[in-house]
Design a protein around this motif. Structure first.
Motif, PDB file in Angstrom:
ATOM      1  N   THR A 146       0.834  -1.198   0.000  1.00  0.00           N
ATOM      2  CA  THR A 146       0.000   0.000   0.000  1.00  0.00           C
ATOM      3  C   THR A 146       0.870   1.251   0.000  1.00  0.00           C
ATOM      4  N   ALA A 147       0.258   2.366  -0.254  1.00  0.00           N
ATOM      5  CA  ALA A 147       0.991   3.629  -0.248  1.00  0.00           C
ATOM      6  C   ALA A 147       1.598   3.908   1.127  1.00  0.00           C
ATOM      7  N   ARG A 148       0.828   3.613   2.166  1.00  0.00           N
ATOM      8  CA  ARG A 148       1.333   3.874   3.521  1.00  0.00           C
ATOM      9  C   ARG A 148       2.548   2.998   3.821  1.00  0.00           C
ATOM     10  N   GLU A 149       2.499   1.714   3.453  1.00  0.00           N
ATOM     11  CA  GLU A 149       3.655   0.848   3.684  1.00  0.00           C
ATOM     12  C   GLU A 149       4.822   1.279   2.809  1.00  0.00           C
ATOM     13  N   ALA A 150       4.538   1.729   1.590  1.00  0.00           N
ATOM     14  CA  ALA A 150       5.608   2.209   0.716  1.00  0.00           C
ATOM     15  C   ALA A 150       6.345   3.374   1.356  1.00  0.00           C
ATOM     16  N   MET A 151       5.617   4.219   2.062  1.00  0.00           N
ATOM     17  CA  MET A 151       6.259   5.317   2.797  1.00  0.00           C
ATOM     18  C   MET A 151       7.135   4.760   3.919  1.00  0.00           C
ATOM     19  N   GLN A 152       6.619   3.793   4.650  1.00  0.00           N
ATOM     20  CA  GLN A 152       7.363   3.215   5.771  1.00  0.00           C
ATOM     21  C   GLN A 152       8.636   2.518   5.299  1.00  0.00           C
ATOM     22  N   LEU A 153       8.576   1.878   4.132  1.00  0.00           N
ATOM     23  CA  LEU A 153       9.730   1.147   3.603  1.00  0.00           C
ATOM     24  C   LEU A 153      10.729   2.056   2.892  1.00  0.00           C
ATOM     25  N   GLY A 154      10.352   3.297   2.634  1.00  0.00           N
ATOM     26  CA  GLY A 154      11.246   4.202   1.917  1.00  0.00           C
ATOM     27  C   GLY A 154      11.092   4.137   0.411  1.00  0.00           C
ATOM     28  N   ILE A 155      10.110   3.376  -0.081  1.00  0.00           N
ATOM     29  CA  ILE A 155       9.864   3.314  -1.526  1.00  0.00           C
ATOM     30  C   ILE A 155       9.296   4.643  -2.008  1.00  0.00           C
ATOM     31  N   ALA A 156       8.336   5.187  -1.264  1.00  0.00           N
ATOM     32  CA  ALA A 156       7.780   6.504  -1.558  1.00  0.00           C
ATOM     33  C   ALA A 156       8.347   7.518  -0.571  1.00  0.00           C
ATOM     34  N   MET A 157       8.608   8.714  -1.067  1.00  0.00           N
ATOM     35  CA  MET A 157       9.162   9.765  -0.214  1.00  0.00           C
ATOM     36  C   MET A 157       8.070  10.619   0.410  1.00  0.00           C
ATOM     37  N   GLU A 158       6.979  10.842  -0.347  1.00  0.00           N
ATOM     38  CA  GLU A 158       5.886  11.687   0.130  1.00  0.00           C
ATOM     39  C   GLU A 158       4.551  11.119  -0.344  1.00  0.00           C
ATOM     40  N   LEU A 159       3.500  11.392   0.430  1.00  0.00           N
ATOM     41  CA  LEU A 159       2.134  11.073   0.035  1.00  0.00           C
ATOM     42  C   LEU A 159       1.357  12.368  -0.154  1.00  0.00           C
ATOM     43  N   HIS A 160       0.594  12.425  -1.251  1.00  0.00           N
ATOM     44  CA  HIS A 160      -0.232  13.595  -1.543  1.00  0.00           C
ATOM     45  C   HIS A 160      -1.557  13.130  -2.117  1.00  0.00           C
ATOM     46  N   GLU A 161      -2.605  13.905  -1.894  1.00  0.00           N
ATOM     47  CA  GLU A 161      -3.880  13.608  -2.536  1.00  0.00           C
ATOM     48  C   GLU A 161      -3.725  13.744  -4.051  1.00  0.00           C
ATOM     49  N   SER A 162      -4.604  13.072  -4.792  1.00  0.00           N
ATOM     50  CA  SER A 162      -4.462  13.000  -6.254  1.00  0.00           C
ATOM     51  C   SER A 162      -4.351  14.387  -6.898  1.00  0.00           C
ATOM     52  N   ALA A 163      -5.170  15.339  -6.441  1.00  0.00           N
ATOM     53  CA  ALA A 163      -5.163  16.671  -7.044  1.00  0.00           C
ATOM     54  C   ALA A 163      -3.867  17.421  -6.774  1.00  0.00           C
ATOM     55  N   GLU A 164      -3.152  17.012  -5.731  1.00  0.00           N
ATOM     56  CA  GLU A 164      -1.930  17.716  -5.338  1.00  0.00           C
ATOM     57  C   GLU A 164      -0.666  17.022  -5.830  1.00  0.00           C
ATOM     58  N   LEU A 165      -0.805  15.799  -6.342  1.00  0.00           N
ATOM     59  CA  LEU A 165       0.376  15.004  -6.670  1.00  0.00           C
ATOM     60  C   LEU A 165       1.216  15.634  -7.768  1.00  0.00           C
TER      61      LEU A 165
END
Length: 272
Positions: A171-190
């Motif tokens: 999931t996006a949240r786990e991707a953040m925890q693992l360091g795969i994703a650096m930031e999470l943003h809502e679709s309109a802000e991505l």
């Protein structure tokens, strides 16, 4: 490049490449691969472009490889599959060695080679509905397009093996925890955030940026991974488990390999 299933745009000193093929969920079909190669070549040739943003339209980032195309090429032998892999790897190699920052804006699914594509980026931004999956094991293949090089460098060897062998979704949240994703943003802000981050490099020293990327890379390990992936995939493409798994996928049947196993074998009884 208007005939290709993607869009190439300039936003100041930033190039924005958007995969846009709703029918295939932005899969890496032959036209998509050829178009991406053209786009990366255009970025490399234009020194006024200081950063590249990769995005996907239609609620998906990239669904991965073109399984219909793979199925149609099932008659190829090892050398043919290896050459096919080398051709596909070229795009990923160019992105990994690009001397300018690459930012992936991931909204929706990044599956298989689509996950590998996201991993070529220096920065991965995602939405809460982003999903990452190295789905290769589900169709009897090994991770490719550089994933065996990039993923362990991000999450560590043990977690990388788990994600590769389980073919489970992250999931996006786990991707953040693992360091795969650096930031999470809502679709309109991505996309605005990705373009803003890319735009910050317009005033940076191109030489310093390129040197940072070169120093941080490990070209020898990358090339070894590409070669090992090509050889392994050439073997796997010819196996019955792979061909049967592709047939099941195209027939919309559940894959034989699932994680976790929905029908596990009972533990053996202890003997006296």
């Amino acid at each position: 490049m208007s005939d290709n299933p993607f869009r190439f745009e300039r936003h100041g000193a930033t190039a924005l490449v958007t995969l846009d093929s709703a029918a295939s969920r932005n899969a890496l079909t032959k036209p998509m691969r050829e178009g991406l190669a053209q786009a990366v070549a255009q970025v490399k040739a234009d020194r006024d472009i200081r950063a590249l943003v990769l995005a996907g339209a239609n609620g998906s980032f990239c669904a991965g490889g073109d399984l219909r195309g793979i199925s149609a090429a099932s008659q190829l032998e090892s050398d043919g599959w290896r050459e096919r892999m080398y051709a596909t790897q070229g795009i990923f190699r160019e992105l990994l060695t690009l001397d300018r920052p690459v930012i992936a804006a991931v909204d929706g699914a990044a599956y298989g080679a689509g996950f590998s594509l996201a991993l070529t980026a220096d920065f991965v931004l995602a939405t809460p509905r982003a999903r990452f999956c190295l789905s290769f094991m589900r169709i009897g293949l090994v991770p490719d397009c550089g994933a065996t090089y990039t993923l362990p460098r991000i999450v560590g060897a043990q977690r990388a093996r788990e994600l590769m062998l389980s073919a489970r979704e992250v999931t996006a949240r786990e991707a953040m925890q693992l360091g795969i994703a650096m930031e999470l943003h809502e679709s309109a802000e991505l996309l605005p955030r990705a373009l803003a981050l890319a735009g910050s490099f317009a005033a940076a020293s191109p030489l310093a940026v390129s040197l940072v990327k070169r120093i941080a890379a490990d070209p020898g390990a990358m090339e070894a991974a590409f070669e090992a992936e090509a050889n392994a995939q050439a073997l796997c493409f010819q196996t019955t488990p792979h061909r049967e798994a592709v047939r099941q996928f195209l027939d919309k049947q559940p894959p034989a390999f699932q994680w976790p196993n929905p029908h596990p074998n009972p533990l053996p009884q202890a003997r006296e």
